[in-house]
Design a protein around this motif. Structure first.
Motif, PDB file in Angstrom:
ATOM      1  N   ARG A 173       0.546  -1.330  -0.140  1.00 40.80           N
ATOM      2  CA  ARG A 173      -0.129  -0.222  -0.119  1.00 40.80           C
ATOM      3  C   ARG A 173       1.046   1.810   0.247  1.00 40.80           C
ATOM      4  O   ARG A 173       0.942   2.501  -0.067  1.00 40.80           O
ATOM      5  CB  ARG A 173      -0.464   0.178   1.189  1.00 40.80           C
ATOM      6  CG  ARG A 173      -1.793  -0.626   1.016  1.00 40.80           C
ATOM      7  CD  ARG A 173      -3.237  -0.640   2.032  1.00 40.80           C
ATOM      8  NE  ARG A 173      -4.231  -1.412   2.505  1.00 40.80           N
ATOM      9  CZ  ARG A 173      -4.856  -1.545   3.220  1.00 40.80           C
ATOM     10  NH1 ARG A 173      -5.225  -0.973   4.243  1.00 40.80           N
ATOM     11  NH2 ARG A 173      -6.212  -1.770   2.748  1.00 40.80           N
ATOM     12  N   ALA A 217       0.633   4.045  -3.056  1.00 42.07           N
ATOM     13  CA  ALA A 217       0.256   5.426  -2.354  1.00 42.07           C
ATOM     14  C   ALA A 217       1.711   6.527  -3.748  1.00 42.07           C
ATOM     15  O   ALA A 217       0.915   7.126  -3.551  1.00 42.07           O
ATOM     16  CB  ALA A 217       0.456   5.173  -0.803  1.00 42.07           C
ATOM     17  N   GLU A 218       3.109   6.002  -2.504  1.00 41.98           N
ATOM     18  CA  GLU A 218       4.386   6.462  -3.055  1.00 41.98           C
ATOM     19  C   GLU A 218       3.792   6.702  -4.426  1.00 41.98           C
ATOM     20  O   GLU A 218       4.318   7.983  -5.265  1.00 41.98           O
ATOM     21  CB  GLU A 218       5.671   5.932  -2.576  1.00 41.98           C
ATOM     22  CG  GLU A 218       6.631   7.037  -3.006  1.00 41.98           C
ATOM     23  CD  GLU A 218       6.454   8.759  -2.129  1.00 41.98           C
ATOM     24  OE1 GLU A 218       7.519   8.820  -2.590  1.00 41.98           O
ATOM     25  OE2 GLU A 218       6.152   8.131  -0.739  1.00 41.98           O
ATOM     26  N   VAL A 259      -4.011  12.730  -0.655  1.00 40.64           N
ATOM     27  CA  VAL A 259      -3.461  11.473  -1.336  1.00 40.64           C
ATOM     28  C   VAL A 259      -3.173  10.516  -0.002  1.00 40.64           C
ATOM     29  O   VAL A 259      -3.652   8.977  -0.106  1.00 40.64           O
ATOM     30  CB  VAL A 259      -3.207  11.357  -2.625  1.00 40.64           C
ATOM     31  CG1 VAL A 259      -2.233   9.965  -3.412  1.00 40.64           C
ATOM     32  CG2 VAL A 259      -4.470  12.121  -3.397  1.00 40.64           C
ATOM     33  N   ARG A 260      -1.815  11.014   0.448  1.00 43.77           N
ATOM     34  CA  ARG A 260      -0.426  10.150   0.637  1.00 43.77           C
ATOM     35  C   ARG A 260      -1.816   9.784   2.118  1.00 43.77           C
ATOM     36  O   ARG A 260      -1.456   8.423   2.484  1.00 43.77           O
ATOM     37  CB  ARG A 260       0.068  10.928   1.318  1.00 43.77           C
ATOM     38  CG  ARG A 260       1.415  11.132  -0.267  1.00 43.77           C
ATOM     39  CD  ARG A 260       2.977  11.565   0.878  1.00 43.77           C
ATOM     40  NE  ARG A 260       3.735  11.768  -0.112  1.00 43.77           N
ATOM     41  CZ  ARG A 260       4.643  12.554   0.158  1.00 43.77           C
ATOM     42  NH1 ARG A 260       4.624  13.821   0.516  1.00 43.77           N
ATOM     43  NH2 ARG A 260       5.689  12.558  -0.907  1.00 43.77           N
ATOM     44  N   ARG A 301      -4.171   9.071   2.941  1.00 43.04           N
ATOM     45  CA  ARG A 301      -5.597   8.580   2.424  1.00 43.04           C
ATOM     46  C   ARG A 301      -5.147   7.412   2.254  1.00 43.04           C
ATOM     47  O   ARG A 301      -5.833   6.072   2.758  1.00 43.04           O
ATOM     48  CB  ARG A 301      -6.898   9.398   2.162  1.00 43.04           C
ATOM     49  CG  ARG A 301      -7.501  10.239   2.391  1.00 43.04           C
ATOM     50  CD  ARG A 301      -8.567  11.331   0.991  1.00 43.04           C
ATOM     51  NE  ARG A 301      -9.185  12.024   1.067  1.00 43.04           N
ATOM     52  CZ  ARG A 301     -10.480  12.353   0.697  1.00 43.04           C
ATOM     53  NH1 ARG A 301     -10.414  11.587  -0.567  1.00 43.04           N
ATOM     54  NH2 ARG A 301     -10.778  13.573   1.494  1.00 43.04           N
ATOM     55  N   LEU A 302      -4.230   7.598   0.720  1.00 45.67           N
ATOM     56  CA  LEU A 302      -3.586   5.942   0.980  1.00 45.67           C
ATOM     57  C   LEU A 302      -2.994   5.077   1.612  1.00 45.67           C
ATOM     58  O   LEU A 302      -3.158   3.680   1.783  1.00 45.67           O
ATOM     59  CB  LEU A 302      -3.014   5.911  -0.848  1.00 45.67           C
ATOM     60  CG  LEU A 302      -3.427   6.367  -1.456  1.00 45.67           C
ATOM     61  CD1 LEU A 302      -2.612   7.050  -2.837  1.00 45.67           C
ATOM     62  CD2 LEU A 302      -4.478   5.312  -2.393  1.00 45.67           C
ATOM     63  N   GLN A 303      -2.261   5.873   3.088  1.00 45.20           N
ATOM     64  CA  GLN A 303      -1.648   4.825   3.889  1.00 45.20           C
ATOM     65  C   GLN A 303      -2.566   4.428   4.755  1.00 45.20           C
ATOM     66  O   GLN A 303      -2.741   3.613   5.637  1.00 45.20           O
ATOM     67  CB  GLN A 303      -0.720   5.874   4.023  1.00 45.20           C
ATOM     68  CG  GLN A 303       0.272   6.039   3.387  1.00 45.20           C
ATOM     69  CD  GLN A 303       0.919   6.943   4.370  1.00 45.20           C
ATOM     70  OE1 GLN A 303       1.315   7.244   5.005  1.00 45.20           O
ATOM     71  NE2 GLN A 303       2.561   7.050   3.441  1.00 45.20           N
TER      72      GLN A 303
END
Length: 161
Positions: free
Chosen positions: A120, A124-125, A155-156, A158-160
């Protein structure tokens, strides 16, 4: 008429008469009675010894049967203890295997969770880099830079999560 047998019979009667007068018959009878008493005494002693031997034999037979019964009990107890120990060992082994299996499953689950988190984070990165590149190409200026920074931070997170 006076043959040898006659004279033997007369000599025998005379001998018996002399022996009777001298008390030889009483001595013979007394000797026989003493011998009979001695034989009777020996028979009584032999009977007593036989009874003692029978009692000792019965005692030894009883002791032997007691010892055999006790040995059988000891063997039965030892067998039961061995079976109990084997069952306990088997139960401990099963418990050990279950604990080891659970520990392995826990480690696998932790490894999966860690791998998922790493994937993830990498995704995300990568998404942030791609988004940053796309936004830089399409949006320009100071406001665009500010918008890119805020969007990338959002975005970071939320993705993490």
């Amino acid at each position: 008429m006076f043959d040898a047998e006659f004279w033997v019979a007369v000599a025998f009667v005379v001998f018996c008469g002399i022996a009777w007068k001298m008390g030889l018959f009483d001595q013979i009878i007394g000797g026989l009675d003493k011998r009979g008493a001695r034989v009777r005494k020996e028979l009584d002693e032999a009977r007593r010894l036989r009874e003692e031997a029978e009692a000792v034999l019965a005692d030894y037979k009883r002791r032997r049967s007691d010892a055999e019964r006790e040995a059988a009990e000891i063997v039965a107890n030892a067998r039961a203890e061995a079976e109990a120990a084997a069952a306990e060992g088997h139960a401990r082994l099963n418990e050990f295997v279950a604990r080891r299996t659970k520990a392995a499953e826990t480690k696998i689950a932790q490894a999966e969770a860690q791998a998922t988190a790493e994937v993830r984070a990498a995704a995300a990165e990568a998404a942030v880099r791609v988004s940053e590149t796309i936004l830089r190409e399409k949006v320009s200026g100071e406001a665009a830079q500010d918008l890119v920074r805020r969007s990338l931070g959002e975005v970071r997170t939320r993705l993490q999560a």
